[in-house]
Design a protein around this motif. Structure first.
Motif, PDB file in Angstrom:
ATOM      1  N   GLY A  34       0.799  -1.242   0.249  1.00 30.86           N
ATOM      2  CA  GLY A  34       0.193   0.098  -0.056  1.00 30.86           C
ATOM      3  C   GLY A  34       0.761   1.494  -0.003  1.00 30.86           C
ATOM      4  N   GLU A  35       1.771   1.465   0.772  1.00 35.01           N
ATOM      5  CA  GLU A  35       2.862   2.442   0.980  1.00 35.01           C
ATOM      6  C   GLU A  35       3.604   2.713  -0.218  1.00 35.01           C
ATOM      7  OE1 GLU A  35       6.046   2.410   3.674  1.00 35.01           O
ATOM      8  OE2 GLU A  35       5.799   0.351   3.976  1.00 35.01           O
ATOM      9  N   MET A  36       3.355   1.755  -1.358  1.00 32.27           N
ATOM     10  CA  MET A  36       4.171   2.061  -2.669  1.00 32.27           C
ATOM     11  C   MET A  36       3.477   2.994  -3.418  1.00 32.27           C
ATOM     12  SD  MET A  36       6.798  -0.031  -2.497  1.00 32.27           S
ATOM     13  CE  MET A  36       7.234   0.292  -4.089  1.00 32.27           C
ATOM     14  N   GLN A  37       2.543   3.652  -2.977  1.00 33.80           N
ATOM     15  CA  GLN A  37       1.745   4.723  -3.700  1.00 33.80           C
ATOM     16  C   GLN A  37       2.725   5.846  -3.282  1.00 33.80           C
ATOM     17  OE1 GLN A  37      -2.763   4.513  -3.537  1.00 33.80           O
ATOM     18  NE2 GLN A  37      -1.920   3.283  -1.734  1.00 33.80           N
ATOM     19  N   GLU A  38       3.508   5.943  -2.280  1.00 39.56           N
ATOM     20  CA  GLU A  38       3.931   7.421  -1.562  1.00 39.56           C
ATOM     21  C   GLU A  38       5.155   7.739  -2.567  1.00 39.56           C
ATOM     22  OE1 GLU A  38       2.846   9.002   0.644  1.00 39.56           O
ATOM     23  OE2 GLU A  38       1.431   7.610   1.755  1.00 39.56           O
ATOM     24  N   GLY A  39       5.202   8.775  -3.077  1.00 37.31           N
ATOM     25  CA  GLY A  39       6.321   9.642  -3.915  1.00 37.31           C
ATOM     26  C   GLY A  39       7.702   9.391  -3.320  1.00 37.31           C
ATOM     27  N   GLN A  40       7.323   9.494  -1.907  1.00 37.38           N
ATOM     28  CA  GLN A  40       8.945   9.494  -1.162  1.00 37.38           C
ATOM     29  C   GLN A  40       9.565   8.212  -1.509  1.00 37.38           C
ATOM     30  OE1 GLN A  40       9.042  10.817   2.755  1.00 37.38           O
ATOM     31  NE2 GLN A  40      10.809  10.026   3.262  1.00 37.38           N
ATOM     32  N   VAL A  41       8.842   7.143  -1.477  1.00 38.27           N
ATOM     33  CA  VAL A  41       9.409   5.706  -1.731  1.00 38.27           C
ATOM     34  C   VAL A  41      10.172   5.727  -3.165  1.00 38.27           C
ATOM     35  CG1 VAL A  41       8.797   3.436  -2.172  1.00 38.27           C
ATOM     36  CG2 VAL A  41       7.548   4.489  -0.452  1.00 38.27           C
ATOM     37  N   TRP A  42       9.596   6.166  -4.075  1.00 40.20           N
ATOM     38  CA  TRP A  42      10.086   6.174  -5.577  1.00 40.20           C
ATOM     39  C   TRP A  42      11.189   7.134  -5.466  1.00 40.20           C
ATOM     40  CZ3 TRP A  42       8.861   1.889  -8.156  1.00 40.20           C
ATOM     41  CH2 TRP A  42       7.614   1.436  -7.889  1.00 40.20           C
ATOM     42  N   GLU A  43      11.341   7.982  -4.819  1.00 38.72           N
ATOM     43  CA  GLU A  43      12.671   9.191  -4.583  1.00 38.72           C
ATOM     44  C   GLU A  43      13.671   8.192  -4.235  1.00 38.72           C
ATOM     45  OE1 GLU A  43      11.249  12.445  -2.649  1.00 38.72           O
ATOM     46  OE2 GLU A  43      10.176  13.196  -4.264  1.00 38.72           O
ATOM     47  N   ALA A  44      13.149   7.465  -3.118  1.00 38.26           N
ATOM     48  CA  ALA A  44      14.481   6.728  -2.249  1.00 38.26           C
ATOM     49  C   ALA A  44      14.883   5.566  -3.219  1.00 38.26           C
ATOM     50  CB  ALA A  44      13.811   6.186  -1.039  1.00 38.26           C
ATOM     51  N   ILE A  45      14.035   4.792  -4.230  1.00 42.69           N
ATOM     52  CA  ILE A  45      14.501   3.880  -4.836  1.00 42.69           C
ATOM     53  C   ILE A  45      15.287   4.345  -5.889  1.00 42.69           C
ATOM     54  CG2 ILE A  45      13.534   2.313  -7.033  1.00 42.69           C
ATOM     55  CD1 ILE A  45      11.028   2.008  -5.088  1.00 42.69           C
ATOM     56  N   GLU A  46      15.109   5.813  -6.446  1.00 42.35           N
ATOM     57  CA  GLU A  46      16.238   6.133  -7.526  1.00 42.35           C
ATOM     58  C   GLU A  46      17.493   6.405  -6.758  1.00 42.35           C
ATOM     59  OE1 GLU A  46      16.056   9.712 -10.777  1.00 42.35           O
ATOM     60  OE2 GLU A  46      14.765   9.671  -9.282  1.00 42.35           O
ATOM     61  N   VAL A  47      17.362   6.839  -5.751  1.00 45.17           N
ATOM     62  CA  VAL A  47      18.647   7.464  -5.074  1.00 45.17           C
ATOM     63  C   VAL A  47      19.325   6.219  -4.750  1.00 45.17           C
ATOM     64  CG1 VAL A  47      19.901   8.546  -3.035  1.00 45.17           C
ATOM     65  CG2 VAL A  47      17.680   9.745  -4.388  1.00 45.17           C
ATOM     66  N   ALA A  48      18.806   5.107  -4.286  1.00 39.14           N
ATOM     67  CA  ALA A  48      19.641   4.165  -3.992  1.00 39.14           C
ATOM     68  C   ALA A  48      20.189   3.446  -5.008  1.00 39.14           C
ATOM     69  CB  ALA A  48      18.358   3.009  -3.239  1.00 39.14           C
ATOM     70  N   ALA A  49      19.590   3.319  -6.267  1.00 42.03           N
ATOM     71  CA  ALA A  49      20.144   2.915  -7.323  1.00 42.03           C
ATOM     72  C   ALA A  49      21.438   3.831  -8.126  1.00 42.03           C
ATOM     73  CB  ALA A  49      19.089   2.678  -8.369  1.00 42.03           C
ATOM     74  N   ARG A  50      21.223   4.963  -7.663  1.00 40.19           N
ATOM     75  CA  ARG A  50      22.262   5.999  -8.074  1.00 40.19           C
ATOM     76  C   ARG A  50      23.380   5.973  -7.521  1.00 40.19           C
ATOM     77  NH1 ARG A  50      22.222  11.102 -10.713  1.00 40.19           N
ATOM     78  NH2 ARG A  50      19.775  10.869 -10.971  1.00 40.19           N
TER      79      ARG A  50
END
Length: 280
Positions: free
Chosen positions: A150-166
Protein backbone atom coordinates in the motif's frame (compact mmCIF):
# COMPACT_ATOMS: atom_id res chain seq x y z
CA UNK A 1 23.27 -14.95 12.85
CA UNK A 2 21.65 -18.30 13.61
CA UNK A 3 21.41 -21.37 11.40
CA UNK A 4 17.94 -22.73 12.09
CA UNK A 5 16.49 -25.34 9.74
CA UNK A 6 13.46 -24.64 7.58
CA UNK A 7 11.27 -26.59 10.01
CA UNK A 8 12.60 -24.52 12.91
CA UNK A 9 11.88 -21.32 11.00
CA UNK A 10 8.32 -22.47 10.32
CA UNK A 11 7.93 -23.14 14.05
CA UNK A 12 9.20 -19.65 14.84
CA UNK A 13 6.74 -18.15 12.36
CA UNK A 14 3.85 -20.03 13.99
CA UNK A 15 4.93 -18.76 17.39
CA UNK A 16 5.19 -15.20 16.05
CA UNK A 17 1.63 -15.51 14.78
CA UNK A 18 0.42 -16.88 18.11
CA UNK A 19 2.01 -13.96 19.95
CA UNK A 20 0.53 -11.47 17.48
CA UNK A 21 -2.97 -12.83 18.10
CA UNK A 22 -2.70 -13.01 21.87
CA UNK A 23 -1.05 -9.60 22.24
CA UNK A 24 -3.61 -7.76 20.14
CA UNK A 25 -6.43 -9.58 21.93
CA UNK A 26 -5.01 -8.59 25.33
CA UNK A 27 -4.54 -4.95 24.23
CA UNK A 28 -8.00 -4.77 22.73
CA UNK A 29 -6.53 -2.91 19.77
CA UNK A 30 -3.93 -3.28 17.06
CA UNK A 31 -3.36 -4.62 13.57
CA UNK A 32 -3.59 -8.29 12.65
CA UNK A 33 -3.72 -8.73 8.87
CA UNK A 34 -0.37 -7.11 8.02
CA UNK A 35 1.67 -8.62 10.88
CA UNK A 36 0.36 -12.09 10.02
CA UNK A 37 1.35 -11.70 6.37
CA UNK A 38 4.91 -10.73 7.38
CA UNK A 39 5.53 -13.43 10.01
CA UNK A 40 7.37 -15.94 7.83
CA UNK A 41 9.74 -13.29 6.50
CA UNK A 42 10.41 -11.88 9.97
CA UNK A 43 11.26 -15.37 11.19
CA UNK A 44 13.70 -15.89 8.32
CA UNK A 45 15.31 -12.48 8.82
CA UNK A 46 15.90 -12.66 12.56
CA UNK A 47 16.70 -16.35 12.84
CA UNK A 48 18.76 -16.84 9.68
CA UNK A 49 19.97 -13.61 8.07
CA UNK A 50 20.36 -10.60 10.34
CA UNK A 51 23.72 -10.22 12.04
CA UNK A 52 22.56 -8.86 15.39
CA UNK A 53 23.31 -9.25 19.10
CA UNK A 54 20.22 -8.99 21.33
CA UNK A 55 22.44 -8.46 24.37
CA UNK A 56 24.03 -5.45 22.66
CA UNK A 57 21.25 -3.86 20.56
CA UNK A 58 23.38 -0.83 19.69
CA UNK A 59 26.37 -2.85 18.42
CA UNK A 60 27.77 -0.62 15.63
CA UNK A 61 28.45 -3.52 13.24
CA UNK A 62 24.94 -4.97 13.50
CA UNK A 63 22.73 -5.28 10.46
CA UNK A 64 19.91 -2.74 10.43
CA UNK A 65 16.23 -3.52 9.93
CA UNK A 66 13.49 -0.95 9.31
CA UNK A 67 9.82 -1.89 9.42
CA UNK A 68 8.49 0.79 7.10
CA UNK A 69 4.95 -0.60 7.47
CA UNK A 70 5.09 0.48 11.11
CA UNK A 71 1.47 -0.39 11.91
CA UNK A 72 2.61 -4.05 11.83
CA UNK A 73 4.81 -3.40 14.86
CA UNK A 74 3.36 -6.22 16.96
CA UNK A 75 4.80 -8.71 14.46
CA UNK A 76 8.25 -7.19 14.89
CA UNK A 77 7.88 -7.04 18.70
CA UNK A 78 6.95 -10.72 18.84
CA UNK A 79 10.00 -11.57 16.73
CA UNK A 80 12.33 -9.42 18.84
CA UNK A 81 11.02 -11.02 22.03
CA UNK A 82 11.62 -14.54 20.69
CA UNK A 83 15.09 -13.45 19.56
CA UNK A 84 15.91 -12.32 23.12
CA UNK A 85 15.73 -8.52 23.03
CA UNK A 86 13.22 -8.40 25.88
CA UNK A 87 11.02 -10.91 27.77
CA UNK A 88 8.15 -12.49 25.88
CA UNK A 89 5.89 -11.58 28.83
CA UNK A 90 6.45 -7.90 28.02
CA UNK A 91 4.27 -8.35 24.95
CA UNK A 92 1.31 -8.18 27.32
CA UNK A 93 2.04 -4.46 27.65
CA UNK A 94 1.61 -3.87 23.92
CA UNK A 95 -0.05 -0.52 23.15
CA UNK A 96 -0.45 0.33 26.84
CA UNK A 97 0.38 3.75 28.28
CA UNK A 98 4.09 3.96 29.18
CA UNK A 99 4.87 0.64 27.48
CA UNK A 100 8.04 0.32 25.41
CA UNK A 101 5.91 -1.51 22.84
CA UNK A 102 3.71 1.14 21.32
CA UNK A 103 1.40 0.76 18.32
CA UNK A 104 4.23 1.94 16.06
CA UNK A 105 7.97 1.28 16.59
CA UNK A 106 9.91 3.81 18.70
CA UNK A 107 13.69 3.61 18.40
CA UNK A 108 14.16 5.79 21.49
CA UNK A 109 12.66 3.34 23.97
CA UNK A 110 12.50 -0.11 22.37
CA UNK A 111 15.63 -2.28 22.10
CA UNK A 112 16.17 -3.67 18.63
CA UNK A 113 14.32 -0.89 16.80
CA UNK A 114 16.63 0.90 14.36
CA UNK A 115 14.14 3.49 13.09
CA UNK A 116 10.87 4.91 14.36
CA UNK A 117 8.14 4.45 11.76
CA UNK A 118 4.47 5.16 11.47
CA UNK A 119 3.79 7.53 8.58
CA UNK A 120 3.77 5.15 5.64
CA UNK A 121 6.28 5.61 2.86
CA UNK A 122 9.02 6.99 5.09
CA UNK A 123 10.99 3.85 5.93
CA UNK A 124 13.09 3.34 2.82
CA UNK A 125 14.61 6.83 2.92
CA UNK A 126 16.44 6.34 6.26
CA UNK A 127 17.43 2.90 4.99
CA UNK A 128 19.15 4.59 2.07
CA UNK A 129 20.88 6.93 4.50
CA UNK A 130 22.09 4.05 6.66
CA UNK A 131 23.43 2.23 3.61
CA UNK A 132 25.26 5.33 2.38
CA UNK A 133 26.68 5.86 5.86
CA UNK A 134 27.99 2.30 5.97
CA UNK A 135 29.72 2.82 2.62
CA UNK A 136 31.28 6.11 3.73
CA UNK A 137 32.54 4.62 7.01
CA UNK A 138 33.71 1.37 5.36
CA UNK A 139 31.47 -0.68 7.63
CA UNK A 140 30.21 -4.09 6.61
CA UNK A 141 26.66 -4.08 7.90
CA UNK A 142 23.65 -4.52 5.62
CA UNK A 143 20.36 -2.62 5.86
CA UNK A 144 17.03 -4.34 5.26
CA UNK A 145 13.72 -2.47 4.86
CA UNK A 146 10.27 -4.08 4.80
CA UNK A 147 7.55 -2.11 3.03
CA UNK A 148 3.86 -2.77 2.50
CA UNK A 149 2.43 -2.76 -0.99
CA UNK A 150 0.00 0.00 0.00
CA UNK A 151 2.74 2.47 0.85
CA UNK A 152 4.25 1.94 -2.58
CA UNK A 153 1.87 4.71 -3.66
CA UNK A 154 3.96 7.27 -1.77
CA UNK A 155 6.23 9.45 -3.90
CA UNK A 156 8.95 9.43 -1.25
CA UNK A 157 9.35 5.68 -1.76
CA UNK A 158 10.10 6.10 -5.45
CA UNK A 159 12.52 8.95 -4.79
CA UNK A 160 14.41 6.69 -2.37
CA UNK A 161 14.37 3.85 -4.91
CA UNK A 162 15.98 6.10 -7.50
CA UNK A 163 18.62 7.46 -5.10
CA UNK A 164 19.57 3.98 -3.89
CA UNK A 165 20.21 2.82 -7.45
CA UNK A 166 22.15 6.00 -8.24
CA UNK A 167 24.51 5.28 -5.34
CA UNK A 168 24.75 1.57 -6.25
CA UNK A 169 23.84 0.55 -2.71
CA UNK A 170 24.44 -3.17 -2.80
CA UNK A 171 24.32 -3.18 1.00
CA UNK A 172 20.59 -2.34 0.92
CA UNK A 173 17.78 -4.87 0.53
CA UNK A 174 14.11 -3.95 0.32
CA UNK A 175 11.32 -6.43 0.98
CA UNK A 176 7.79 -5.70 -0.23
CA UNK A 177 5.08 -7.53 1.72
CA UNK A 178 2.78 -7.74 -1.28
CA UNK A 179 -0.44 -8.96 0.31
CA UNK A 180 -2.49 -6.99 -2.24
CA UNK A 181 -5.04 -5.76 0.29
CA UNK A 182 -3.99 -2.25 1.35
CA UNK A 183 -6.25 -0.11 3.48
CA UNK A 184 -6.29 2.75 0.97
CA UNK A 185 -5.38 2.76 -2.69
CA UNK A 186 -6.96 3.25 -6.12
CA UNK A 187 -10.71 2.64 -5.68
CA UNK A 188 -12.50 0.00 -7.70
CA UNK A 189 -16.16 0.96 -7.96
CA UNK A 190 -15.96 2.60 -4.55
CA UNK A 191 -15.93 -0.65 -2.58
CA UNK A 192 -13.54 -0.26 0.33
CA UNK A 193 -11.43 -3.35 0.74
CA UNK A 194 -11.72 -4.22 -2.95
CA UNK A 195 -9.16 -1.72 -4.17
CA UNK A 196 -6.55 -2.44 -6.81
CA UNK A 197 -2.94 -2.36 -5.61
CA UNK A 198 -0.15 -1.00 -7.79
CA UNK A 199 0.54 -3.50 -10.57
CA UNK A 200 3.85 -4.82 -11.93
CA UNK A 201 5.92 -3.93 -8.88
CA UNK A 202 8.86 -6.09 -9.95
CA UNK A 203 9.06 -4.42 -13.37
CA UNK A 204 8.87 -0.96 -11.80
CA UNK A 205 11.65 -1.61 -9.26
CA UNK A 206 13.78 -3.15 -11.99
CA UNK A 207 13.27 -0.12 -14.26
CA UNK A 208 14.77 2.05 -11.51
CA UNK A 209 17.95 -0.02 -11.49
CA UNK A 210 17.37 -2.57 -8.73
CA UNK A 211 18.01 -6.31 -8.91
CA UNK A 212 14.59 -7.78 -8.26
CA UNK A 213 13.53 -11.18 -6.96
CA UNK A 214 10.03 -12.55 -6.49
CA UNK A 215 8.80 -15.35 -4.25
CA UNK A 216 5.95 -16.77 -2.22
CA UNK A 217 6.38 -14.95 1.07
CA UNK A 218 4.96 -17.88 3.02
CA UNK A 219 7.21 -20.57 1.53
CA UNK A 220 10.12 -20.58 3.98
CA UNK A 221 12.47 -22.34 1.60
CA UNK A 222 11.68 -19.83 -1.16
CA UNK A 223 12.05 -16.90 1.23
CA UNK A 224 15.45 -18.13 2.41
CA UNK A 225 16.60 -18.79 -1.16
CA UNK A 226 15.59 -15.33 -2.36
CA UNK A 227 16.95 -13.51 0.67
CA UNK A 228 20.24 -15.33 0.17
CA UNK A 229 20.30 -14.39 -3.51
CA UNK A 230 19.64 -10.75 -2.59
CA UNK A 231 22.67 -10.72 -0.29
CA UNK A 232 24.88 -11.82 -3.19
CA UNK A 233 23.99 -8.91 -5.49
CA UNK A 234 26.85 -6.54 -6.28
CA UNK A 235 26.80 -3.02 -7.70
CA UNK A 236 23.09 -2.33 -7.20
CA UNK A 237 20.46 -2.55 -4.46
CA UNK A 238 18.20 -5.61 -4.28
CA UNK A 239 14.47 -5.95 -3.77
CA UNK A 240 12.43 -9.02 -2.90
CA UNK A 241 8.77 -8.82 -3.91
CA UNK A 242 7.13 -11.33 -1.57
CA UNK A 243 3.64 -12.38 -2.58
CA UNK A 244 1.68 -12.92 0.62
CA UNK A 245 -1.82 -13.33 2.04
CA UNK A 246 -3.17 -10.79 4.48
CA UNK A 247 -4.16 -12.56 7.69
CA UNK A 248 -2.11 -15.64 6.76
CA UNK A 249 -2.45 -18.58 9.13
CA UNK A 250 -6.01 -17.93 10.29
CA UNK A 251 -8.56 -19.14 7.75
CA UNK A 252 -11.33 -16.67 8.56
CA UNK A 253 -8.90 -13.73 8.39
CA UNK A 254 -7.13 -14.58 5.16
CA UNK A 255 -7.79 -12.02 2.42
CA UNK A 256 -10.53 -10.46 4.54
CA UNK A 257 -10.13 -6.69 4.67
CA UNK A 258 -11.98 -6.09 7.99
CA UNK A 259 -9.15 -7.86 9.84
CA UNK A 260 -6.71 -5.14 8.84
CA UNK A 261 -7.03 -3.68 12.33
CA UNK A 262 -9.58 -5.45 14.49
CA UNK A 263 -8.87 -7.43 17.68
CA UNK A 264 -10.33 -10.88 18.28
CA UNK A 265 -12.88 -11.65 20.95
CA UNK A 266 -12.30 -14.63 23.23
CA UNK A 267 -14.04 -17.16 21.01
CA UNK A 268 -12.27 -15.90 17.91
CA UNK A 269 -8.91 -16.08 19.64
CA UNK A 270 -9.51 -19.67 20.70
CA UNK A 271 -10.49 -20.62 17.15
CA UNK A 272 -7.46 -18.88 15.63
CA UNK A 273 -5.01 -20.45 18.10
CA UNK A 274 -6.53 -23.87 17.46
CA UNK A 275 -5.90 -23.46 13.73
CA UNK A 276 -2.25 -22.55 14.35
CA UNK A 277 -1.87 -25.61 16.59
CA UNK A 278 -3.39 -27.85 13.91
CA UNK A 279 -0.91 -26.45 11.36
CA UNK A 280 2.06 -27.90 13.24
Amino acid sequence: MTSLSSDDLRARAREIRRLILTSVHHAGAGHLGGPLSAADMLAALYFRFLRVDPLHPAWPERDRFILSKGHSAIGLYATLALRGYFPVDELRTFDAIDSRLQGHPDMIVTPGIDMSTGSLGQGLSPGVGMAIGAKMKHMGFRTWVMLGDGEMQEGQVWEAIEVAARYRLDNLIAIVDNNRLPQYTWPDFGQRGRERPIANLAAKWSAFGWRVFECDGHDIDAVVQNFEAATQVEGQPAAVIAHTVKGKGVSFMENEFPWHAKPLDGAGLARALAELEEAR
